[in-house]
Design a protein around this motif. Structure first.
Motif, PDB file in Angstrom:
ATOM      1  N   GLY A  40       0.798  -1.218   0.000  1.00 40.72           N
ATOM      2  CA  GLY A  40       0.000   0.000   0.000  1.00 40.72           C
ATOM      3  C   GLY A  40       0.829   1.265   0.000  1.00 40.72           C
ATOM      4  N   LEU A  41       2.044   1.211   0.564  1.00 42.08           N
ATOM      5  CA  LEU A  41       2.919   2.378   0.579  1.00 42.08           C
ATOM      6  C   LEU A  41       3.669   2.544  -0.743  1.00 42.08           C
ATOM      7  N   TYR A  42       3.972   1.451  -1.422  1.00 43.24           N
ATOM      8  CA  TYR A  42       4.713   1.526  -2.679  1.00 43.24           C
ATOM      9  C   TYR A  42       3.865   2.097  -3.814  1.00 43.24           C
ATOM     10  N   PHE A  43       2.589   1.740  -3.861  1.00 45.16           N
ATOM     11  CA  PHE A  43       1.736   2.085  -4.996  1.00 45.16           C
ATOM     12  C   PHE A  43       0.588   2.980  -4.535  1.00 45.16           C
ATOM     13  N   VAL A  44       0.251   3.934  -5.374  1.00 43.18           N
ATOM     14  CA  VAL A  44      -0.858   4.853  -5.082  1.00 43.18           C
ATOM     15  C   VAL A  44      -1.881   4.801  -6.209  1.00 43.18           C
ATOM     16  N   VAL A 250     -14.993 -16.247 -10.277  1.00 44.02           N
ATOM     17  CA  VAL A 250     -15.217 -14.848 -10.644  1.00 44.02           C
ATOM     18  C   VAL A 250     -15.457 -14.007  -9.399  1.00 44.02           C
ATOM     19  N   SER A 251     -16.369 -14.442  -8.531  1.00 42.57           N
ATOM     20  CA  SER A 251     -16.651 -13.683  -7.315  1.00 42.57           C
ATOM     21  C   SER A 251     -15.472 -13.726  -6.345  1.00 42.57           C
ATOM     22  N   MET A 252     -14.747 -14.836  -6.326  1.00 37.27           N
ATOM     23  CA  MET A 252     -13.598 -14.947  -5.428  1.00 37.27           C
ATOM     24  C   MET A 252     -12.487 -13.978  -5.822  1.00 37.27           C
ATOM     25  N   CYS A 253     -12.252 -13.801  -7.111  1.00 35.25           N
ATOM     26  CA  CYS A 253     -11.211 -12.868  -7.532  1.00 35.25           C
ATOM     27  C   CYS A 253     -11.604 -11.438  -7.196  1.00 35.25           C
ATOM     28  N   GLY A 254     -12.906 -11.107  -7.271  1.00 39.13           N
ATOM     29  CA  GLY A 254     -13.350  -9.774  -6.866  1.00 39.13           C
ATOM     30  C   GLY A 254     -13.129  -9.518  -5.390  1.00 39.13           C
ATOM     31  N   VAL A 255     -13.431 -10.512  -4.576  1.00 42.40           N
ATOM     32  CA  VAL A 255     -13.204 -10.381  -3.133  1.00 42.40           C
ATOM     33  C   VAL A 255     -11.716 -10.266  -2.833  1.00 42.40           C
ATOM     34  N   GLY A 256     -10.893 -11.091  -3.495  1.00 39.53           N
ATOM     35  CA  GLY A 256      -9.461 -11.078  -3.215  1.00 39.53           C
ATOM     36  C   GLY A 256      -8.780  -9.787  -3.615  1.00 39.53           C
ATOM     37  N   VAL A 257      -9.225  -9.166  -4.705  1.00 41.78           N
ATOM     38  CA  VAL A 257      -8.604  -7.931  -5.167  1.00 41.78           C
ATOM     39  C   VAL A 257      -9.058  -6.731  -4.345  1.00 41.78           C
ATOM     40  N   LEU A 258     -10.314  -6.721  -3.899  1.00 41.18           N
ATOM     41  CA  LEU A 258     -10.893  -5.542  -3.272  1.00 41.18           C
ATOM     42  C   LEU A 258     -10.826  -5.533  -1.755  1.00 41.18           C
ATOM     43  N   ILE A 259     -10.576  -6.655  -1.114  1.00 35.17           N
ATOM     44  CA  ILE A 259     -10.708  -6.715   0.332  1.00 35.17           C
ATOM     45  C   ILE A 259      -9.743  -5.753   1.033  1.00 35.17           C
ATOM     46  N   PHE A 260      -8.522  -5.632   0.543  1.00 32.62           N
ATOM     47  CA  PHE A 260      -7.568  -4.702   1.161  1.00 32.62           C
ATOM     48  C   PHE A 260      -7.589  -3.331   0.500  1.00 32.62           C
ATOM     49  N   GLN A 261      -7.993  -3.274  -0.760  1.00 28.01           N
ATOM     50  CA  GLN A 261      -8.097  -1.983  -1.427  1.00 28.01           C
ATOM     51  C   GLN A 261      -9.179  -1.121  -0.791  1.00 28.01           C
TER      52      GLN A 261
END
Length: 376
Positions: A40-44, A250-261
């Motif tokens: 999170g600190l490396y990329f904005v 499909v739904s799992m990849c959405g959860v995995g990408v967005l959970i920390f974002q």
């Protein structure tokens, strides 16, 4: 004497088992949270894409683990298997050594005279420790940030149901007559699809137009994940289970990408490590409770379908709760901004103005009278 030696060996084996579970847990805890924070600190600007690419390793492990586990256990035993996976995880040390602190434009501190001693009483050691623990566990964020509170409650509900298909999908397929190898292949299908779907999801979510809708997309992904689990309660045919794995990916990849974002969007980055720490603690408790509870449900009913009903219940509840709560918070915030804007416009309209006439009475000039109020 022999009885004491046997008891000592049994105690040593129990200790080895405890250490076997304790060491990977501590190592994964330290490496996981620090890597997410550094990411999170490396990329904005391209942070969603970075999260997606970083999570591909998880998908790769989900793909290879079911295929390699049986082979390693049969040929090397559990000790040899742990040595192999320990060597693979040892590469995390190399990756951690490559990471460097983020460069900051910090101004050099100026030396000042020491401050005068304060007349307020010094806090006790217990109060200082309590304040430090509350700060690092993000208790202040949980108290004042309503969005983080919604995210934490919804994420905990989500984890209660999210881990169950990964645990019970293979036993569910084997219980309906699928052989062990084909049943393990179902989990590999989920991981293989996520390898390609997560970068695509990262590209779509990283678009600037969707930046304000990430919370709702995350809630929608959790909701679809819960609805997908209902497929297993309808039929246990192998072709149906393969289709379920494809849709579930499909739904799992959405959860995995967005959970920390989503968490990075809700909480400032300087407090993100503490907020992530509290969230992972609650998720760990949920992961500890959910599988034994589902296993007790299977033992009581002798039916694996109730596990997927349970998973769908928690996931659907989490998705609806987060989506509705985020919408209510955004609506309340929008109303507050409108009220503030109307208040500013009314104050501007109430400023008295003076009409000054020049030498030519036909020409009139409008001057705004500005009043400056000072207080001593």
């Amino acid at each position: 004497m022999l009885l004491q030696m046997s008891r000592g060996r049994e105690g040593q084996r129990e200790g080895e088992k405890k250490l076997m579970w304790l060491d990977p847990g501590l190592g994964m805890c330290f490496s996981f949270q620090s890597s997410i924070t550094v990411l999170g600190l490396y990329f904005v600007h391209r942070r969603p894409m970075a999260n997606a690419l970083a999570s591909i390793g998880l998908s790769l492990g989900v793909t290879l683990w079911p295929l390699l586990a049986r082979y390693l256990l049969e040929d090397l035993g559990w000790r040899g298997s742990f040595l192999v996976f320990g060597g693979v995880l040892l590469h995390c040390c190399i990756c951690g050594a490559i990471m460097r602190p983020v460069a900051t434009s910090a101004t050099p501190e100026t030396r000042e005279s020491p401050p005068l001693p304060s007349k307020t009483p010094v806090r006790s050691c217990l109060a200082t420790c309590d304040s430090t623990i509350r700060h690092h566990l993000a208790c202040d964020i949980l108290q004042h940030n309503m969005g983080y509170r919604v995210y934490t409650v919804g994420g905990t509900l989500m984890i209660l149901g999210f881990t169950l298909p990964h645990t019970f999908l293979v036993p569910y397929a084997m219980w309906h007559g699928v052989d062990e190898y084909r049943a393990a292949l179902l989990v590999s299908i989920i991981g293989f699809c996520n390898i390609f779907l997560r970068p695509i999801a990262g590209l779509l979510i990283g678009r600037q137009r969707l930046a304000g809708y990430r919370k709702y997309l995350f809630s929608l992904a959790v909701l679809l994940n819960g609805l997908t689990n209902l497929v297993c309660t309808v039929s246990a045919d192998y072709q149906v289970l393969v289709g379920y794995c494809l849709v579930y990916s499909v739904s799992m990849c959405g959860v995995g990408v967005l959970i920390f974002q989503v968490l990075m969007d809700i909480v400032p980055m300087d407090r993100f490590p503490s907020a992530l720490g509290l969230f992972t603690v609650l998720c760990g408790i949920a992961s500890l409770i959910s599988p034994p509870l589902a296993g007790f449900l299977v033992d009581s009913t002798n039916n694996f379908s109730y596990v997927f009903f349970m998973s769908s219940f928690f996931l659907i509840s989490s998705g609806l709760f987060m989506g509705g709560s985020f919408y209510a918070l955004q609506k309340k915030e929008r109303q507050g901004r409108q009220a503030k804007a109307e208040g500013v416009s009314s104050e501007t309209a109430s400023v008295p103005s003076l009409i000054l006439e020049g030498k030519d009475s036909s020409k009139k000039q409008l001057h705004v009278e500005r009043m400056y109020v000072t207080s001593v």
